[in-house]
Scaffold this active site. Structure first.
Site, PDB file in Angstrom:
ATOM      1  CG  PHE A  17       2.166  -3.026   2.677  1.00 18.00           C
ATOM      2  CD1 PHE A  17       2.708  -4.246   3.050  1.00 18.00           C
ATOM      3  CD2 PHE A  17       1.498  -2.280   3.630  1.00 18.00           C
ATOM      4  CE1 PHE A  17       2.595  -4.706   4.358  1.00 18.00           C
ATOM      5  CE2 PHE A  17       1.369  -2.732   4.939  1.00 18.00           C
ATOM      6  CZ  PHE A  17       1.924  -3.942   5.296  1.00 18.00           C
ATOM      7  CB  SER A  27      -2.983  -0.198  -4.479  1.00 13.93           C
ATOM      8  OG  SER A  27      -2.181  -0.324  -3.343  1.00 13.93           O
ATOM      9  CB  THR A  72      -1.306  -0.152  -0.154  1.00 15.71           C
ATOM     10  OG1 THR A  72      -2.484   0.612  -0.403  1.00 15.71           O
ATOM     11  CG2 THR A  72      -1.594  -1.236   0.874  1.00 15.71           C
ATOM     12  CB  CYS A  73       2.520   2.160  -3.465  1.00 13.26           C
ATOM     13  SG  CYS A  73       2.810   3.166  -4.932  1.00 13.26           S
ATOM     14  CB  VAL A  74      -2.373   5.284  -4.443  1.00 15.02           C
ATOM     15  CG1 VAL A  74      -1.514   6.335  -5.103  1.00 15.02           C
ATOM     16  CG2 VAL A  74      -3.778   5.290  -5.004  1.00 15.02           C
TER      17      VAL A  74
END
Length: 132
Positions: A43, A86, A81-83
């Site tokens: 994501f 996010s 999820t892409c940190v």
């Protein structure tokens, strides 16, 4: 059936407001039903909202976050999820909360936060990466 393929899905759309994430979920179900393997869902951008524990749809609405969680549990699919994306959008996991001295988290159970290196690895190792 032809040889089963491995897939990673790249989801850029939020859980609600567009059809992007829902279409990705339906595609995930269809490819699994056809005997293919969904290795992970990454994501990115607004898609990180799919990993928010603070999403509360109305009782008569489809709960996409719970659907992703169930898909992950049933079929052993990594939800990432892409940190960086996010953090910009307030979807915070345990590690990031500790690192930034925050008192609460908002990453839904079953989702992990990772960097773009995880997506790059999927591009190199999966048979197909499909973007939504």
């Amino acid at each position: 059936m032809a040889t089963p393929l491995t897939y990673t899905l790249l989801v850029n759309g939020p859980a609600y407001g567009t059809q992007s994430a829902r279409n990705a979920y339906l595609f995930a179900q269809a490819l699994i039903a056809k005997g293919h393997t969904l290795v992970s869902v990454f994501f990115y951008q607004e898609g990180v909202h799919n990993g928010s524990a603070l999403t509360l749809p109305a009782n008569d609405e489809f709960d996409l976050v719970k659907a992703w969680q169930a898909l992950s549990l049933e079929h052993h699919v990594r939800l990432e999820t892409c940190v960086a994306a996010s953090l910009r959008r307030g979807v915070i996991g345990d590690q990031e909360a500790q690192q930034h001295h925050l008192k609460q988290t908002s990453l839904a159970k079953g989702f992990d936060q990772s960097g773009l290196g995880s997506l790059a690895e999927a591009l190199l190792t999966q048979d197909r990466v499909v973007q939504f």
